[in-house]
Design a protein around this motif. Structure first.
Motif, PDB file in Angstrom:
ATOM      1  N   THR A 151     -73.681 -59.664 -45.846  1.00  0.00           N
ATOM      2  CA  THR A 151     -74.392 -60.638 -46.665  1.00  0.00           C
ATOM      3  C   THR A 151     -75.478 -61.301 -45.809  1.00  0.00           C
TER       4      THR A 151
ATOM      5  N   GLY B 122     -71.803 -52.216 -40.119  1.00  0.00           N
ATOM      6  CA  GLY B 122     -72.078 -52.684 -41.481  1.00  0.00           C
ATOM      7  C   GLY B 122     -72.827 -51.622 -42.264  1.00  0.00           C
ATOM      8  N   GLY B 123     -72.760 -51.770 -43.585  1.00  0.00           N
ATOM      9  CA  GLY B 123     -73.245 -50.749 -44.508  1.00  0.00           C
ATOM     10  C   GLY B 123     -74.656 -50.226 -44.270  1.00  0.00           C
ATOM     11  N   LEU B 124     -75.564 -51.097 -43.847  1.00  0.00           N
ATOM     12  CA  LEU B 124     -76.963 -50.676 -43.748  1.00  0.00           C
ATOM     13  C   LEU B 124     -77.389 -50.263 -42.338  1.00  0.00           C
TER      14      LEU B 124
ATOM     15  N   ARG C 260     -61.898 -51.189 -50.653  1.00  0.00           N
ATOM     16  CA  ARG C 260     -62.946 -52.208 -50.756  1.00  0.00           C
ATOM     17  C   ARG C 260     -62.957 -52.818 -52.161  1.00  0.00           C
TER      18      ARG C 260
ATOM     19  N   PHE D 281     -74.666 -55.810 -40.305  1.00  0.00           N
ATOM     20  CA  PHE D 281     -75.371 -55.937 -41.588  1.00  0.00           C
ATOM     21  C   PHE D 281     -74.393 -56.230 -42.710  1.00  0.00           C
TER      22      PHE D 281
ATOM     23  N   THR E  88     -69.471 -61.094 -49.596  1.00  0.00           N
ATOM     24  CA  THR E  88     -69.676 -60.199 -50.741  1.00  0.00           C
ATOM     25  C   THR E  88     -68.454 -59.323 -50.994  1.00  0.00           C
ATOM     26  N   ASN E  89     -67.987 -58.640 -49.949  1.00  0.00           N
ATOM     27  CA  ASN E  89     -66.894 -57.684 -50.131  1.00  0.00           C
ATOM     28  C   ASN E  89     -65.690 -57.976 -49.252  1.00  0.00           C
TER      29      ASN E  89
HETATM   30  N1  ATP Z   1     -79.096 -47.914 -49.262  1.00  0.00           N
HETATM   31  C1  ATP Z   1     -78.419 -49.007 -49.598  1.00  0.00           C
HETATM   32  N2  ATP Z   1     -79.003 -49.922 -50.414  1.00  0.00           N
HETATM   33  C2  ATP Z   1     -78.359 -51.048 -50.759  1.00  0.00           C
HETATM   34  N3  ATP Z   1     -77.113 -51.365 -50.336  1.00  0.00           N
HETATM   35  C3  ATP Z   1     -76.487 -50.487 -49.539  1.00  0.00           C
HETATM   36  C4  ATP Z   1     -77.092 -49.260 -49.120  1.00  0.00           C
HETATM   37  N4  ATP Z   1     -76.221 -48.617 -48.298  1.00  0.00           N
HETATM   38  C5  ATP Z   1     -75.115 -49.406 -48.210  1.00  0.00           C
HETATM   39  N5  ATP Z   1     -75.278 -50.517 -48.961  1.00  0.00           N
HETATM   40  C6  ATP Z   1     -74.351 -51.631 -49.169  1.00  0.00           C
HETATM   41  O1  ATP Z   1     -73.697 -51.971 -47.990  1.00  0.00           O
HETATM   42  C7  ATP Z   1     -72.445 -52.541 -48.358  1.00  0.00           C
HETATM   43  C8  ATP Z   1     -71.479 -52.383 -47.253  1.00  0.00           C
HETATM   44  O2  ATP Z   1     -71.855 -53.280 -46.276  1.00  0.00           O
HETATM   45  P1  ATP Z   1     -70.860 -54.241 -45.547  1.00  0.00           P
HETATM   46  O3  ATP Z   1     -69.469 -54.031 -45.980  1.00  0.00           O
HETATM   47  O4  ATP Z   1     -71.186 -54.116 -44.128  1.00  0.00           O
HETATM   48  O5  ATP Z   1     -71.391 -55.636 -46.029  1.00  0.00           O
HETATM   49  P2  ATP Z   1     -71.118 -56.428 -47.365  1.00  0.00           P
HETATM   50  O6  ATP Z   1     -69.778 -56.079 -47.868  1.00  0.00           O
HETATM   51  O7  ATP Z   1     -72.271 -56.225 -48.287  1.00  0.00           O
HETATM   52  O8  ATP Z   1     -71.212 -57.906 -46.801  1.00  0.00           O
HETATM   53  P3  ATP Z   1     -70.041 -58.899 -46.336  1.00  0.00           P
HETATM   54  O9  ATP Z   1     -69.262 -58.169 -45.282  1.00  0.00           O
HETATM   55  O10 ATP Z   1     -70.789 -60.065 -45.829  1.00  0.00           O
HETATM   56  O11 ATP Z   1     -69.242 -59.171 -47.563  1.00  0.00           O
HETATM   57  C9  ATP Z   1     -71.991 -51.809 -49.606  1.00  0.00           C
HETATM   58  O12 ATP Z   1     -71.399 -52.713 -50.511  1.00  0.00           O
HETATM   59  C10 ATP Z   1     -73.280 -51.257 -50.184  1.00  0.00           C
HETATM   60  O13 ATP Z   1     -73.585 -51.932 -51.384  1.00  0.00           O
END
Ligand code: ATP
Ligand code: PAU
Ligand code: K
Length: 259
Positions: free
Chosen positions: A132, A221-223, A27, A130, A10-11
């Motif tokens: 994708t 991770g974000g969550l 990001r 946490f 995703t990011n």
């Molecule tokens: N309360 C929330 N509800 C929904 N999404 C959230 C919340 N808090 C954080 N996030 C999401 O978490 C993301 C950050 O997470 P992380 O960088 O760990 O994973 P990702 O970028 O989504 O996945 P990947 O690394 O697989 O690309 C942010 O993009 C944000 O959208």
């Protein structure tokens, strides 16, 4: 200085490491079609905005999306005159090789998590990351990545529910006070938040039982902070674990003549 790049499904995250600390973290969404010039336009605008004097000499990349690596290599070469280390490629050494089934290609983010967790905690660790997907990465006593679990990510599960059920709206994950929802949104929030908390708690318990030795559990991770509120069993939350692992892998390659 080192530019560490973590491309998720995703990011995509860039962090500048000065040898002691991260100077900034940038990001953007992951797009395989983004060109080297587009990366640089975005990167240089933000670095200037934050007033950072970054003299990048080295680049390391962990990408779960193979197609983005080509343009990032061009980016490193064109703008910093360097050949990036790409985690998972044969010329990028790992402090400890993974021990998994032959022919399996582990996600480079999981290898970085293992290196980062071992450096900070010294092994016998499970990382819960946490993104994708939600992946559990088990790190043995000697620092080897020895496998784990891949579960559908929280936002992916919510999206699937919205896509597959005509009457269900898209919602953001949050922690509902009650388990028994009394409206549609409350019911979905409960299913995802409390359901997912059960998944995490249950998997941690099963991993520990199968592993047979005490383990530390690190959430990243974000969550991770949101699920920590459900007391799922994290001993620590470290939002920079993957990036930290990239600096560890980079240092190891420098010390061993491969970067
Ligand atoms: N309360 C929330 N509800 C929904 N999404 C959230 C919340 N808090 C954080 N996030 C999401 O978490 C993301 C950050 O997470 P992380 O960088 O760990 O994973 P990702 O970028 O989504 O996945 P990947 O690394 O697989 O690309 C942010 O993009 C944000 O959208
Ligand atoms: C599991 C994800 C998607 C998590 O980002 C990534 O690490 C990946 O694509 N892994 C490849 C398969 C594996 O790790 O066994
Ligand atoms: K990630």
């Amino acid at each position: 200085m080192l530019l560490a790049i973590d491309c998720g499904n995703t990011n995509t995250v860039f962090s500048i490491w000065d040898g002691e600390k991260f100077l900034c973290t940038l990001r953007t969404s992951t797009h395989h079609a983004r060109t080297a010039d587009a990366y640089f336009t975005w990167y240089s605008t933000l670095v200037k905005h934050y007033g950072i004097e970054a003299d990048i000499t080295d680049v390391i990349i962990a990408s779960t999306v193979p197609r983005v690596v080509f343009n990032l290599r061009v980016f490193a070469d064109r703008f910093f005159g360097c050949r990036p280390l790409v985690v998972g490629k044969p010329d990028c050494l790992l402090p400890v090789p993974p021990r998994i089934d032959e022919g399996t290609v582990p996600g480079p983010d999981r290898l970085a998590n293992a290196a980062g967790a071992f450096d900070r905690h010294g092994g016998n660790v499970v990382v819960v990351d946490f993104g994708t997907a939600t992946n559990f990465d088990v790190v043995a006593a000697d620092g080897a990545y020895v496998g784990g679990v891949i579960a559908p990510g929280v936002n992916l599960s919510l999206e699937a529910l919205h896509q597959g059920a005509a009457a269900l709206p898209h919602i953001d994950v949050s922690r509902p006070e009650k388990v028994i929802g009394t409206n549609t949104v409350g019911c979905i929030q409960s299913g995802v938040y409390w359901g997912y908390s059960g998944l995490i708690e249950g998997l941690i318990a099963r991993i520990k039982a199968e592993y047979g030795m005490p383990m530390k559990v690190v959430g990243t991770g974000g969550l991770a902070p949101l699920f920590d509120q459900a007391d799922v069993g994290f001993d620590a939350i470290e939002d920079d674990l993957t990036m930290h692992g990239l600096t560890v892998i980079h240092r190891y390659n420098k010390e061993n003549g491969s970067a």
